[in-house]
Design a protein around this motif. Structure first.
Motif, PDB file in Angstrom:
ATOM      1  N   THR A  59      11.523  -1.009  -1.103  1.00 14.20           N
ATOM      2  CA  THR A  59      10.919  -1.977  -1.952  1.00 14.20           C
ATOM      3  C   THR A  59      11.909  -1.753  -3.233  1.00 14.20           C
ATOM      4  O   THR A  59      12.392  -0.595  -3.396  1.00 14.20           O
ATOM      5  CB  THR A  59       9.765  -1.219  -2.612  1.00 14.20           C
ATOM      6  OG1 THR A  59       8.804  -1.106  -1.629  1.00 14.20           O
ATOM      7  CG2 THR A  59       9.003  -2.068  -3.781  1.00 14.20           C
ATOM      8  N   ASN A  65       9.757  -6.348  -1.646  1.00 15.56           N
ATOM      9  CA  ASN A  65       9.852  -5.784  -0.359  1.00 15.56           C
ATOM     10  C   ASN A  65      10.846  -6.279   0.598  1.00 15.56           C
ATOM     11  O   ASN A  65      10.991  -7.460   0.771  1.00 15.56           O
ATOM     12  CB  ASN A  65       8.456  -5.896   0.244  1.00 15.56           C
ATOM     13  CG  ASN A  65       7.292  -4.808  -0.278  1.00 15.56           C
ATOM     14  OD1 ASN A  65       7.749  -3.901  -0.885  1.00 15.56           O
ATOM     15  ND2 ASN A  65       6.240  -5.193   0.034  1.00 15.56           N
ATOM     16  N   GLN A  90       3.657 -11.423  -0.116  1.00 17.17           N
ATOM     17  CA  GLN A  90       2.769  -9.987  -0.482  1.00 17.17           C
ATOM     18  C   GLN A  90       2.972  -9.585  -1.981  1.00 17.17           C
ATOM     19  O   GLN A  90       4.210  -9.804  -2.616  1.00 17.17           O
ATOM     20  CB  GLN A  90       3.480  -8.769   0.224  1.00 17.17           C
ATOM     21  CG  GLN A  90       3.049  -8.762   1.473  1.00 17.17           C
ATOM     22  CD  GLN A  90       3.442  -7.349   2.270  1.00 17.17           C
ATOM     23  OE1 GLN A  90       4.182  -6.555   1.411  1.00 17.17           O
ATOM     24  NE2 GLN A  90       3.190  -7.038   3.612  1.00 17.17           N
ATOM     25  N   GLY A  92       2.903  -6.662  -4.503  1.00 14.90           N
ATOM     26  CA  GLY A  92       2.938  -5.169  -4.680  1.00 14.90           C
ATOM     27  C   GLY A  92       3.233  -4.758  -3.468  1.00 14.90           C
ATOM     28  O   GLY A  92       4.218  -5.189  -2.776  1.00 14.90           O
ATOM     29  N   MET A  93       3.080  -3.297  -3.383  1.00 21.81           N
ATOM     30  CA  MET A  93       3.663  -2.634  -2.020  1.00 21.81           C
ATOM     31  C   MET A  93       2.672  -2.296  -1.204  1.00 21.81           C
ATOM     32  O   MET A  93       1.845  -1.616  -1.212  1.00 21.81           O
ATOM     33  CB  MET A  93       4.380  -1.282  -2.685  1.00 21.81           C
ATOM     34  CG  MET A  93       5.335  -1.495  -3.902  1.00 21.81           C
ATOM     35  SD  MET A  93       5.905  -0.024  -4.385  1.00 21.81           S
ATOM     36  CE  MET A  93       5.786   1.358  -3.049  1.00 21.81           C
ATOM     37  N   ASP A  94       2.814  -2.984  -0.157  1.00 16.40           N
ATOM     38  CA  ASP A  94       2.036  -2.575   1.227  1.00 16.40           C
ATOM     39  C   ASP A  94       2.846  -2.358   2.314  1.00 16.40           C
ATOM     40  O   ASP A  94       3.213  -3.550   2.982  1.00 16.40           O
ATOM     41  CB  ASP A  94       0.849  -3.663   1.371  1.00 16.40           C
ATOM     42  CG  ASP A  94      -0.115  -3.419   2.452  1.00 16.40           C
ATOM     43  OD1 ASP A  94       0.268  -2.413   3.208  1.00 16.40           O
ATOM     44  OD2 ASP A  94      -1.038  -4.151   2.807  1.00 16.40           O
ATOM     45  N   ASP A  95       3.231  -1.025   2.396  1.00 19.53           N
ATOM     46  CA  ASP A  95       4.337  -0.806   3.542  1.00 19.53           C
ATOM     47  C   ASP A  95       3.791  -1.157   4.972  1.00 19.53           C
ATOM     48  O   ASP A  95       4.441  -1.574   5.770  1.00 19.53           O
ATOM     49  CB  ASP A  95       4.856   0.900   3.572  1.00 19.53           C
ATOM     50  CG  ASP A  95       5.743   0.784   2.661  1.00 19.53           C
ATOM     51  OD1 ASP A  95       6.425   0.023   1.971  1.00 19.53           O
ATOM     52  OD2 ASP A  95       6.290   2.078   2.285  1.00 19.53           O
ATOM     53  N   PHE A  96       2.758  -0.858   5.040  1.00 19.09           N
ATOM     54  CA  PHE A  96       1.997  -1.094   6.492  1.00 19.09           C
ATOM     55  C   PHE A  96       1.915  -2.693   6.987  1.00 19.09           C
ATOM     56  O   PHE A  96       2.384  -2.960   7.942  1.00 19.09           O
ATOM     57  CB  PHE A  96       0.456  -0.682   6.421  1.00 19.09           C
ATOM     58  CG  PHE A  96       0.305   0.830   6.228  1.00 19.09           C
ATOM     59  CD1 PHE A  96       1.377   1.694   6.620  1.00 19.09           C
ATOM     60  CD2 PHE A  96      -0.800   1.172   5.467  1.00 19.09           C
ATOM     61  CE1 PHE A  96       1.052   3.138   6.116  1.00 19.09           C
ATOM     62  CE2 PHE A  96      -1.028   2.379   5.106  1.00 19.09           C
ATOM     63  CZ  PHE A  96      -0.118   3.415   5.295  1.00 19.09           C
ATOM     64  N   ALA A  97       1.710  -3.516   6.009  1.00 16.07           N
ATOM     65  CA  ALA A  97       1.593  -4.771   6.017  1.00 16.07           C
ATOM     66  C   ALA A  97       2.718  -5.353   6.213  1.00 16.07           C
ATOM     67  O   ALA A  97       3.442  -6.413   7.090  1.00 16.07           O
ATOM     68  CB  ALA A  97       0.871  -5.726   4.904  1.00 16.07           C
ATOM     69  N   GLN A 138       2.385   3.095   9.601  1.00 16.66           N
ATOM     70  CA  GLN A 138       3.583   2.188   9.825  1.00 16.66           C
ATOM     71  C   GLN A 138       3.557   2.021  11.201  1.00 16.66           C
ATOM     72  O   GLN A 138       3.821   1.059  12.031  1.00 16.66           O
ATOM     73  CB  GLN A 138       5.075   2.607   9.389  1.00 16.66           C
ATOM     74  CG  GLN A 138       5.281   2.438   7.795  1.00 16.66           C
ATOM     75  CD  GLN A 138       4.530   3.844   6.925  1.00 16.66           C
ATOM     76  OE1 GLN A 138       4.051   4.449   7.618  1.00 16.66           O
ATOM     77  NE2 GLN A 138       4.924   3.628   5.855  1.00 16.66           N
TER      78      GLN A 138
END
Length: 166
Positions: A59, A65, A90, A92-97, A138
């Motif tokens: 990020t 991202n 996206q 914000g921060m959504d590492d999984f998505a 992840q």
């Protein structure tokens, strides 16, 4: 005379250098094969991981991202196949998505094949091993993304940062 002697000496030196270079190249290749064999045994893989693809999400400035794909072929970096993915849609921060999207986009390109207009040779090969930077979340996102495609068996691992667990 003297020129012939110098020519013979130069030929002998050239043969020696060539033999030495060939031996060193073979030695490096054997070390890579040995390392890949150790990796295969350690991870209990079915075959040597000749093509390894590594995925990571980062990020920038807390909002943008970006995903990266790093490729190793026969134990060597294949920089021509490195890719960056801008994560789309996206907030914000959504590492999984983000991981799921990146892996999905990569394997969608593999599934599409060479018939598409935006064909990229770097996406044509199926990896033997996929390495995901992150933990169980992840890994689950990457596996879910890969399961939507009809792929041959591909080993997938995740690297957890805190304790460097596989």
């Amino acid at each position: 005379g003297e020129k012939r002697r110098l020519q013979r000496l130069a030929d002998e030196n050239a043969r020696h250098v060539l033999t030495s270079d060939l031996a060193q190249g073979e030695q490096r290749r054997l070390r890579r094969v040995e390392a890949l064999e150790q990796l295969r045994e350690t991870l209990n893989l079915e075959s040597l991981p000749l093509r390894i693809e590594c995925f990571d999400v980062s990020t920038a400035m807390g909002q943008d991202n970006v995903g990266s794909l790093v490729v190793f072929q026969d134990g060597l970096p294949k920089k021509a196949h490195y890719r960056k993915f801008g994560i789309r849609g996206q907030e914000g921060m959504d590492d999984f998505a983000a991981m799921g999207e990146m892996v999905s986009r990569r394997f969608a390109r593999l599934a599409a094949g060479p018939a598409t207009d935006d064909y990229d040779e770097s996406f044509a090969a199926t990896p033997n091993l996929v390495v995901v930077d992150g933990g169980k979340g992840q890994l689950a996102a990457a596996l879910a993304a890969m399961q939507t495609f009809d792929l041959p068996r591909v080993a997938v691992i995740a690297l957890a940062k805190r304790e460097e667990e596989v």
